[in-house]
Scaffold this active site. Structure first.
Site, PDB file in Angstrom:
ATOM      1  N   ASN A   9       0.862  -1.184   0.000  1.00 49.18           N
ATOM      2  CA  ASN A   9       0.000   0.000   0.000  1.00 49.18           C
ATOM      3  C   ASN A   9       0.900   1.236   0.000  1.00 49.18           C
ATOM      4  O   ASN A   9       1.472   1.583   1.031  1.00 49.18           O
ATOM      5  CB  ASN A   9      -0.901  -0.013   1.246  1.00 49.18           C
ATOM      6  CG  ASN A   9      -1.756   1.245   1.328  1.00 49.18           C
ATOM      7  OD1 ASN A   9      -1.791   2.051   0.388  1.00 49.18           O
ATOM      8  ND2 ASN A   9      -2.441   1.428   2.445  1.00 49.18           N
ATOM      9  N   TRP A  10       1.010   1.846  -1.166  1.00 51.08           N
ATOM     10  CA  TRP A  10       1.902   3.019  -1.284  1.00 51.08           C
ATOM     11  C   TRP A  10       1.316   4.247  -0.586  1.00 51.08           C
ATOM     12  O   TRP A  10       2.001   5.244  -0.418  1.00 51.08           O
ATOM     13  CB  TRP A  10       2.121   3.364  -2.756  1.00 51.08           C
ATOM     14  CG  TRP A  10       3.001   2.402  -3.500  1.00 51.08           C
ATOM     15  CD1 TRP A  10       3.473   1.188  -3.059  1.00 51.08           C
ATOM     16  CD2 TRP A  10       3.526   2.569  -4.823  1.00 51.08           C
ATOM     17  NE1 TRP A  10       4.234   0.604  -4.031  1.00 51.08           N
ATOM     18  CE2 TRP A  10       4.291   1.421  -5.124  1.00 51.08           C
ATOM     19  CE3 TRP A  10       3.418   3.570  -5.789  1.00 51.08           C
ATOM     20  CZ2 TRP A  10       4.949   1.261  -6.347  1.00 51.08           C
ATOM     21  CZ3 TRP A  10       4.064   3.402  -7.007  1.00 51.08           C
ATOM     22  CH2 TRP A  10       4.824   2.267  -7.271  1.00 51.08           C
ATOM     23  N   LYS A  11       0.047   4.210  -0.250  1.00 55.57           N
ATOM     24  CA  LYS A  11      -0.643   5.400   0.290  1.00 55.57           C
ATOM     25  C   LYS A  11      -0.436   6.557  -0.708  1.00 55.57           C
ATOM     26  O   LYS A  11      -0.356   6.303  -1.901  1.00 55.57           O
ATOM     27  CB  LYS A  11      -0.160   5.709   1.699  1.00 55.57           C
ATOM     28  CG  LYS A  11      -0.235   4.444   2.588  1.00 55.57           C
ATOM     29  CD  LYS A  11      -0.043   4.707   4.028  1.00 55.57           C
ATOM     30  CE  LYS A  11      -0.179   3.393   4.801  1.00 55.57           C
ATOM     31  NZ  LYS A  11      -0.145   3.571   6.229  1.00 55.57           N
ATOM     32  N   HIS A  90      -9.534   1.420   5.031  1.00 52.81           N
ATOM     33  CA  HIS A  90      -8.254   1.699   5.696  1.00 52.81           C
ATOM     34  C   HIS A  90      -8.488   2.741   6.788  1.00 52.81           C
ATOM     35  O   HIS A  90      -9.296   3.659   6.621  1.00 52.81           O
ATOM     36  CB  HIS A  90      -7.227   2.200   4.676  1.00 52.81           C
ATOM     37  CG  HIS A  90      -5.839   2.204   5.239  1.00 52.81           C
ATOM     38  ND1 HIS A  90      -5.402   3.173   6.108  1.00 52.81           N
ATOM     39  CD2 HIS A  90      -4.823   1.329   5.104  1.00 52.81           C
ATOM     40  CE1 HIS A  90      -4.145   2.890   6.470  1.00 52.81           C
ATOM     41  NE2 HIS A  90      -3.777   1.771   5.872  1.00 52.81           N
ATOM     42  N   GLU A  92      -6.870   5.226   7.635  1.00 51.49           N
ATOM     43  CA  GLU A  92      -6.636   6.609   7.216  1.00 51.49           C
ATOM     44  C   GLU A  92      -7.873   7.166   6.502  1.00 51.49           C
ATOM     45  O   GLU A  92      -8.159   8.358   6.593  1.00 51.49           O
ATOM     46  CB  GLU A  92      -5.377   6.679   6.341  1.00 51.49           C
ATOM     47  CG  GLU A  92      -4.132   6.509   7.213  1.00 51.49           C
ATOM     48  CD  GLU A  92      -2.961   5.818   6.538  1.00 51.49           C
ATOM     49  OE1 GLU A  92      -2.919   5.746   5.305  1.00 51.49           O
ATOM     50  OE2 GLU A  92      -2.077   5.332   7.281  1.00 51.49           O
ATOM     51  N   GLU A 160      -5.135  -4.185  10.971  1.00 49.25           N
ATOM     52  CA  GLU A 160      -4.123  -3.139  11.094  1.00 49.25           C
ATOM     53  C   GLU A 160      -4.412  -2.311  12.351  1.00 49.25           C
ATOM     54  O   GLU A 160      -5.215  -1.360  12.297  1.00 49.25           O
ATOM     55  CB  GLU A 160      -4.153  -2.216   9.871  1.00 49.25           C
ATOM     56  CG  GLU A 160      -3.799  -2.910   8.579  1.00 49.25           C
ATOM     57  CD  GLU A 160      -3.200  -1.950   7.544  1.00 49.25           C
ATOM     58  OE1 GLU A 160      -2.121  -2.249   7.052  1.00 49.25           O
ATOM     59  OE2 GLU A 160      -3.807  -0.905   7.279  1.00 49.25           O
ATOM     60  N   GLY A 166       2.637   3.009  10.632  1.00 46.42           N
ATOM     61  CA  GLY A 166       3.558   4.124  10.409  1.00 46.42           C
ATOM     62  C   GLY A 166       4.325   4.547  11.641  1.00 46.42           C
ATOM     63  O   GLY A 166       4.957   5.602  11.648  1.00 46.42           O
ATOM     64  N   SER A 205       3.680  -1.442  10.338  1.00 50.19           N
ATOM     65  CA  SER A 205       5.146  -1.435  10.521  1.00 50.19           C
ATOM     66  C   SER A 205       5.802  -2.770  10.163  1.00 50.19           C
ATOM     67  O   SER A 205       6.777  -3.173  10.791  1.00 50.19           O
ATOM     68  CB  SER A 205       5.513  -0.991  11.941  1.00 50.19           C
ATOM     69  OG  SER A 205       5.072   0.323  12.177  1.00 50.19           O
ATOM     70  N   GLY A 226       2.969  -0.847   4.302  1.00 55.57           N
ATOM     71  CA  GLY A 226       2.962   0.561   3.929  1.00 55.57           C
ATOM     72  C   GLY A 226       4.367   1.032   3.585  1.00 55.57           C
ATOM     73  O   GLY A 226       4.902   0.746   2.516  1.00 55.57           O
ATOM     74  N   GLY A 227       4.995   1.725   4.517  1.00 52.76           N
ATOM     75  CA  GLY A 227       6.288   2.373   4.271  1.00 52.76           C
ATOM     76  C   GLY A 227       7.333   1.478   3.620  1.00 52.76           C
ATOM     77  O   GLY A 227       8.008   1.900   2.663  1.00 52.76           O
TER      78      GLY A 227
HETATM   79  P1  13P Z   1       3.128   0.969   7.616  1.00 49.49           P
HETATM   80  O1  13P Z   1       3.643  -0.350   7.089  1.00 49.49           O
HETATM   81  O2  13P Z   1       3.827   2.149   7.046  1.00 49.49           O
HETATM   82  O3  13P Z   1       3.056   0.955   9.117  1.00 49.49           O
HETATM   83  O4  13P Z   1       1.611   1.098   7.087  1.00 49.49           O
HETATM   84  C1  13P Z   1       0.730   0.054   7.319  1.00 49.49           C
HETATM   85  C2  13P Z   1      -0.500   0.310   6.545  1.00 49.49           C
HETATM   86  O5  13P Z   1      -1.294   1.148   6.913  1.00 49.49           O
HETATM   87  C3  13P Z   1      -0.702  -0.465   5.308  1.00 49.49           C
HETATM   88  O6  13P Z   1      -1.991  -0.314   4.823  1.00 49.49           O
END
Ligand code: 13P
Length: 248
Positions: A9-11, A90, A92, A160, A166, A205, A226-227
């Site tokens: 997930n690149w966000k 998600h 977010e 999650e 994050g 994470s 994510g990251g």
């Molecule tokens: P991180 O891996 O950056 O913590 O993000 C997790 C996430 O929200 C994936 O959808």
């Protein structure tokens, strides 16, 4: 046995250059399903260049079919491009866009109807965990998806916990496994006939270092990254770890 599922997930990150780098550096593994989920504007580029070596998904889809919904993208448009999955719910989007469980359920239904696999995100806040509300919160989020769970079509659930997203502080494998077992239990209650076909993922994470520990547990059937998915080498290491851990 199901292949483990690794989703990037690149966000709201990335670029055409990253899309091309991801394709160039990608090494398919026979026992792992990989879906890369960039911002919507990069979806067609990734699909064209990936040539099926990995799948591509959307970070969100509309709860509507079409019409006056400025800024939104429908599930059928995504399917038209060749996308195969859509993340819905998600945290977010729940937080920044005020998406309710009901809206998320409508989005998941649209995704399924268009032939996309909804990746339904659930998870509790730190305050909910500290007040022992985590299981109840996650249960309610899954129960809200009951219409979608009653249909056929591939679905994944991603746990999650908000406090792990994050933050660099992943849930411990034990914490993740405990909640994933609880999610499986709820699925068996609300969708007995298909509960065991639904892959349950962990996200929060996840990185190249903690992945082997997470994948040493059969309950963790995949990860939503994510990251670390923006770093092509680290993402490749996560895919290799999934291959090494084998199907579940
Ligand atoms: P991180 O891996 O950056 O913590 O993000 C997790 C996430 O929200 C994936 O959808």
């Amino acid at each position: 046995m199901a292949k483990r599922l690794v989703i990037a997930n690149w966000k709201m990150n990335g670029s055409l250059a990253l899309a091309d780098e991801m394709v160039a550096g990608f090494a398919a593994q026979s026992n792992v399903d990989v879906i890369v989920v960039p911002p919507a504007v990069f979806v067609s580029r990734l699909i064209e260049r990936a040539q099926g070596s990995f799948e591509v998904g959307l970070q969100d889809v509309s709860q509507f079919d079409n019409g006056a919904h400025t800024g939104d993208v429908s599930a059928s448009m995504a399917a038209d491009l060749g996308a195969t999955a859509a993340i819905v719910g998600h945290s977010e989007r729940r937080d920044e866009h005020g998406e309710s469980d009901a809206v998320i359920a409508a989005k998941a239904l649209k995704a399924l109807a268009a032939g996309l696999m909804p990746v339904i995100c659930v998870g509790e806040s730190l305050a909910e965990r500290e007040s022992h509300q985590a299981e109840a919160r996650v249960r309610a989020q899954i129960e809200a998806q009951i219409d979608c769970l009653a249909l056929s079509g591939d679905i994944a659930i991603a746990y999650e916990p908000l406090w792990a997203i994050g933050t660099g502080k992943s849930a411990s494998a034990a914490e993740a496994v405990a909640m994933l077992k609880e999610i499986r239990k709820v699925l068996r209650e609300v969708a007995a006939d298909r509960a065991d076909q639904i892959r349950i993922l962990y996200g929060g994470s996840v990185n190249g270092e903690n992945i082997a520990g997470l994948f040493s547990h059969e309950e963790i059937q995949g990860v939503l990254v994510g990251g670390a998915s923006l770093d092509t080498e680290q993402f490749a290491a996560i895919i290799r770890a999934a291959e090494k851990a084998g199907p579940v």
